[in-house]
Design an enzyme around this catalytic site. Structure first.
Site, short mmCIF file in Angstrom:
data_model
loop_
_atom_site.label_atom_id
_atom_site.label_comp_id
_atom_site.label_asym_id
_atom_site.label_seq_id
_atom_site.Cartn_x
_atom_site.Cartn_y
_atom_site.Cartn_z
N ALA A 1 36.16 50.84 27.16
CA ALA A 1 34.84 51.03 26.56
C ALA A 1 34.05 49.73 26.45
O ALA A 1 32.85 49.74 26.21
CB ALA A 1 34.97 51.68 25.19
N ARG B 1 30.27 39.35 30.09
CA ARG B 1 30.38 38.07 30.82
C ARG B 1 30.30 38.23 32.34
O ARG B 1 30.13 37.25 33.07
CB ARG B 1 31.67 37.35 30.43
CG ARG B 1 31.50 36.52 29.17
CD ARG B 1 32.77 35.82 28.82
NE ARG B 1 33.76 36.75 28.27
CZ ARG B 1 35.06 36.49 28.17
NH1 ARG B 1 35.54 35.33 28.60
NH2 ARG B 1 35.89 37.37 27.66
N LYS C 1 32.22 47.10 33.67
CA LYS C 1 33.18 46.13 34.20
C LYS C 1 34.30 46.76 35.03
O LYS C 1 34.62 46.29 36.12
CB LYS C 1 33.79 45.35 33.03
CG LYS C 1 34.96 44.49 33.44
CD LYS C 1 35.24 43.37 32.48
CE LYS C 1 35.98 43.74 31.27
NZ LYS C 1 36.45 42.56 30.52
N GLN D 1 34.38 56.45 22.81
CA GLN D 1 34.26 55.56 21.65
C GLN D 1 32.77 55.28 21.48
O GLN D 1 32.15 54.64 22.33
CB GLN D 1 35.04 54.25 21.90
CG GLN D 1 35.05 53.35 20.67
CD GLN D 1 35.58 51.95 20.98
OE1 GLN D 1 35.65 51.54 22.13
NE2 GLN D 1 35.93 51.21 19.93
N GLY E 1 36.13 47.37 18.26
CA GLY E 1 37.43 46.72 18.39
C GLY E 1 38.48 47.63 19.03
O GLY E 1 38.30 48.84 19.15
N THR E 2 39.58 46.99 19.47
CA THR E 2 40.61 47.72 20.21
C THR E 2 41.31 48.78 19.34
O THR E 2 41.72 49.82 19.85
CB THR E 2 41.66 46.75 20.79
OG1 THR E 2 42.05 45.83 19.75
CG2 THR E 2 41.11 45.94 21.94
N ASN F 1 37.14 55.81 81.02
CA ASN F 1 36.84 54.39 81.02
C ASN F 1 35.36 54.18 80.72
O ASN F 1 34.49 54.71 81.43
CB ASN F 1 37.18 53.79 82.39
CG ASN F 1 37.05 52.28 82.36
OD1 ASN F 1 38.00 51.56 82.10
ND2 ASN F 1 35.85 51.78 82.63
N ALA G 1 31.49 48.06 80.64
CA ALA G 1 30.88 47.02 79.82
C ALA G 1 29.41 47.34 79.56
O ALA G 1 28.70 47.78 80.45
CB ALA G 1 30.99 45.68 80.52
C1 UD1 Z 1 42.56 41.51 23.19
C2 UD1 Z 1 43.63 41.33 22.11
C3 UD1 Z 1 44.27 39.95 22.27
C4 UD1 Z 1 44.84 39.79 23.65
C5 UD1 Z 1 43.76 40.05 24.69
C6 UD1 Z 1 44.37 40.08 26.07
C7 UD1 Z 1 42.89 42.59 20.18
C8 UD1 Z 1 42.28 42.52 18.83
N1 UD1 Z 1 43.02 41.44 20.83
O1 UD1 Z 1 41.54 40.58 22.91
O2 UD1 Z 1 45.30 39.80 21.32
O3 UD1 Z 1 45.37 38.49 23.81
O4 UD1 Z 1 43.13 41.32 24.48
O5 UD1 Z 1 43.36 40.18 27.05
O6 UD1 Z 1 43.29 43.66 20.62
N2 UD1 Z 1 37.85 47.73 24.25
C9 UD1 Z 1 37.38 48.99 23.96
N3 UD1 Z 1 36.66 49.15 22.82
C10 UD1 Z 1 36.41 48.13 21.96
C11 UD1 Z 1 36.91 46.86 22.27
C12 UD1 Z 1 37.62 46.68 23.44
O7 UD1 Z 1 37.58 49.94 24.71
O8 UD1 Z 1 35.76 48.38 20.94
C13 UD1 Z 1 38.63 47.55 25.49
C14 UD1 Z 1 37.95 46.66 26.49
O9 UD1 Z 1 37.19 47.43 27.40
C15 UD1 Z 1 39.12 46.00 27.17
C16 UD1 Z 1 40.19 45.95 26.11
O10 UD1 Z 1 39.84 46.90 25.16
O11 UD1 Z 1 39.60 46.76 28.26
C17 UD1 Z 1 40.33 44.56 25.48
O12 UD1 Z 1 39.13 44.22 24.86
P1 UD1 Z 1 38.64 42.73 24.75
O13 UD1 Z 1 37.39 42.69 23.98
O14 UD1 Z 1 38.64 42.10 26.10
O15 UD1 Z 1 39.82 42.12 23.86
P2 UD1 Z 1 40.04 40.60 23.53
O16 UD1 Z 1 39.14 40.21 22.44
O17 UD1 Z 1 40.05 39.83 24.76
CA CA Z 2 39.65 40.41 27.07
#
Ligand code: UD1
Ligand code: CA
Length: 483
Positions: free
Chosen positions: A12, A17, A24, A73, A78-79, A360, A363
């Site tokens: 999501a 970047r 992405k 989402q 956040g993850t 054939n 050319a």
């Molecule tokens: C995360 C980890 C970090 C780890 C790193 C490895 C957490 C809090 N941190 O950090 O420990 O070292 O990955 O690359 O988990 N995503 C969503 N929804 C969100 C946020 C993210 O789907 O709300 C997805 C992103 O698309 C991506 C993945 O989760 O595929 C990781 O998200 P990203 O923001 O890159 O995490 P980092 O902050 O790099």
């Molecule tokens: Ca990342």
């Protein structure tokens, strides 16, 4: 060992970047979207459930991931919140939940199997893949207990200076006990420096409940996350090395492997030999014993056993080449079926054509398949001889065994075994050269000689038009004559 498995791919994030209009995970590695690589690794584990978490306006990601289930989402908090978005689809699921990221295209199924095995044998609530990247900078750090089990994951932005010295980092890949997953997720708060729901917090939460957690270590290259165009290029380079190595293991010779570019779905049969600087675009299948010397470009093409392609050939989508077909230098084939033994060895364009066995193609032969509005087919039978520099104006058919004279423009169908000539007849003037040269020289001398009252050279002159015999040489002209 069989284990009830659900794979959750987080995709999501916006990937800002990359500075792209596209999500992405749709950016490509080896001509395949990143998410498709992750899906392939996930599918290799035969999971019961395969769910992709996407953000709003990511229908294109859902399409690329089909038939995987999609969880939405609503906003990127956040993850931990991303995993929570899959609460609906995962309700009642009691197996193992494997969390993957859509932007780590190099992850291999073998490594995931190792993680699942580690979780099983420790009966852990959470198992994490750790890595030791050269630049641990932004990654979360794994905090291990004295016995080597996992105590917590601290995000770099929340870590103390001492914790930031730890080289073992979180790859993001986790296997979680599905029975406990949402109870752990529900305990996550946003009290951290980024005010986000960190999935990584579930480790400390589980440990607080006295549940075991473990980490395994894997190669940092394989866990490379693509966050920028530079990392995309790095992932591409790694993937290319992997694909070349796999092809060589399968019995393909590469003269200069580092110069050959493959696609994730390229198939090359054994004993084929690929020279330097050959590019395989998407959807290419090459048979056994095929010779592909330097500088060829192919995409969407099928090549039969023992064919020979190039050097400097281009096969475009829909090129279907039979066994022993020879395609030579500067020949382009598009959307055409060439039966066994067809030869087109030099400087040709074959588009929207069907060519029978052993024909054939001389050319410079061109299929004139397009009139600016529509495309038309050229149908050529077997054992046909197409003379050099023939233009085949489609739609047109040349039947079996026919012969086309060199330089012909073929606009009408040619029946079997017929000889077709479609060119202007040559005119020859005997002994004309000497007199022509004499005329030319005389004209040149006359033009160079100064005349009375004539303005100096290089000054603009009135009526300076080329007229035969008036100062400018002319090419010999044959008088039109009835034949
Ligand atoms: C995360 C980890 C970090 C780890 C790193 C490895 C957490 C809090 N941190 O950090 O420990 O070292 O990955 O690359 O988990 N995503 C969503 N929804 C969100 C946020 C993210 O789907 O709300 C997805 C992103 O698309 C991506 C993945 O989760 O595929 C990781 O998200 P990203 O923001 O890159 O995490 P980092 O902050 O790099
Ligand atoms: Ca990342």
């Amino acid at each position: 060992m069989t284990e009830s498995l659900a794979t959750l791919i987080l995709a999501a994030g916006k990937g800002s970047r990359l500075k792209s209009a596209r999500p992405k995970v749709l950016h490509q590695i080896a001509n395949r979207p990143m998410i498709a690589h992750v899906l392939a690794a996930a599918r290799a584990l035969a999971p019961e459930r395969l769910i992709v978490v996407v953000g709003p306006e990511m229908e294109s990601v859902a399409e690329a991931a089909a038939p995987a289930e999609i969880a939405l989402q609503e906003s990127q908090r956040g993850t931990g919140d991303a995993v929570a978005a899959a609460r609906g689809p995962l309700s009642g699921f009691a197996g193992t939940v494997l969390v993957l990221y859509g932007d780590t295209p190099l992850i291999r199924a073998e490594t995931l199997e190792r993680l699942l095995a580690a979780r099983r044998s420790a009966n852990a609530a959470v198992a994490v893949i750790g890595m030791r990247p050269e630049e641990p900078g932004p990654y979360g750090r794994l905090i291990l207990a004295a016995d080597g089990t996992l105590e917590a994951i601290i995000e770099a932005k929340d870590a103390s200076d001492e914790q930031r010295q730890i080289g073992l980092c979180n790859s993001g890949v986790m296997a979680i006990d599905g029975k406990r997953l949402f109870s752990l997720i529900d305990a996550i708060t946003t009290s951290n420096s980024q005010a986000e729901y960190y999935l990584t917090d579930i480790v400390a939460i589980a440990r607080g409940r006295d549940l075991p957690c473990v980490a395994i270590e894997a190669d940092a290259g394989e866990l490379l996350g693509v966050n920028s165009r530079a990392e995309q290029a790095e992932a591409e380079a790694q993937m290319q090395r992997r694909l070349r190595a796999a092809a060589m293991r399968d019995g393909v010779t590469f003269t200069a492997p580092e110069t050959v570019f493959l696609s994730a779905d390229t198939k090359i049969g054994r004993d084929s030999v690929v020279g330097p600087f050959v590019v395989f675009g998407p959807h290419v299948t090459v048979g056994e014993g095929v010779e592909i010397p330097a500088f060829c470009h192919m995409s969407g093409a099928t090549v039969g056993d023992h064919a020979s392609i190039g050097p400097f050939a281009r096969l475009r989508p829909g090129a279907e080449l039979g066994r022993n077909v020879h395609i030579g230098n500067f020949v382009e084939v598009k959307n055409s079926v060439l039966a066994d033994g067809v030869k087109a060895n030099h400087l040709s364009y074959i588009g929207d054509a069907t060519i029978g066995a052993k024909t054939n193609v001389g050319a410079g032969t061109i299929t004139c398949n397009y009139d600016g509005i529509s495309k038309y087919r050229t149908e050529i039978g077997a054992n046909v001889f197409i003379g050099t520099n023939t233009s085949l104006v489609a739609p047109v058919k040349v039947a079996d065994g026919a012969m086309i004279a060199a330089g012909s423009v073929i606009t009408e169908d040619v029946p079997a075994d017929a000889l077709a000539l479609g060119r202007a007849r040559q005119v020859t003037k005997k002994a004309r050269v000497a007199s022509w040269r004499a005329n030319q020289l005389a004209a040149k001398e006359k033009a160079a000689a100064p005349k009375k009252n004539e303005p100096q050279k290089n000054e603009p002159q009135k009526n300076d038009k080329a007229k035969p015999g008036k100062g400018k040489p002319t090419r010999p002209k044959a008088k039109p004559k009835k034949r």
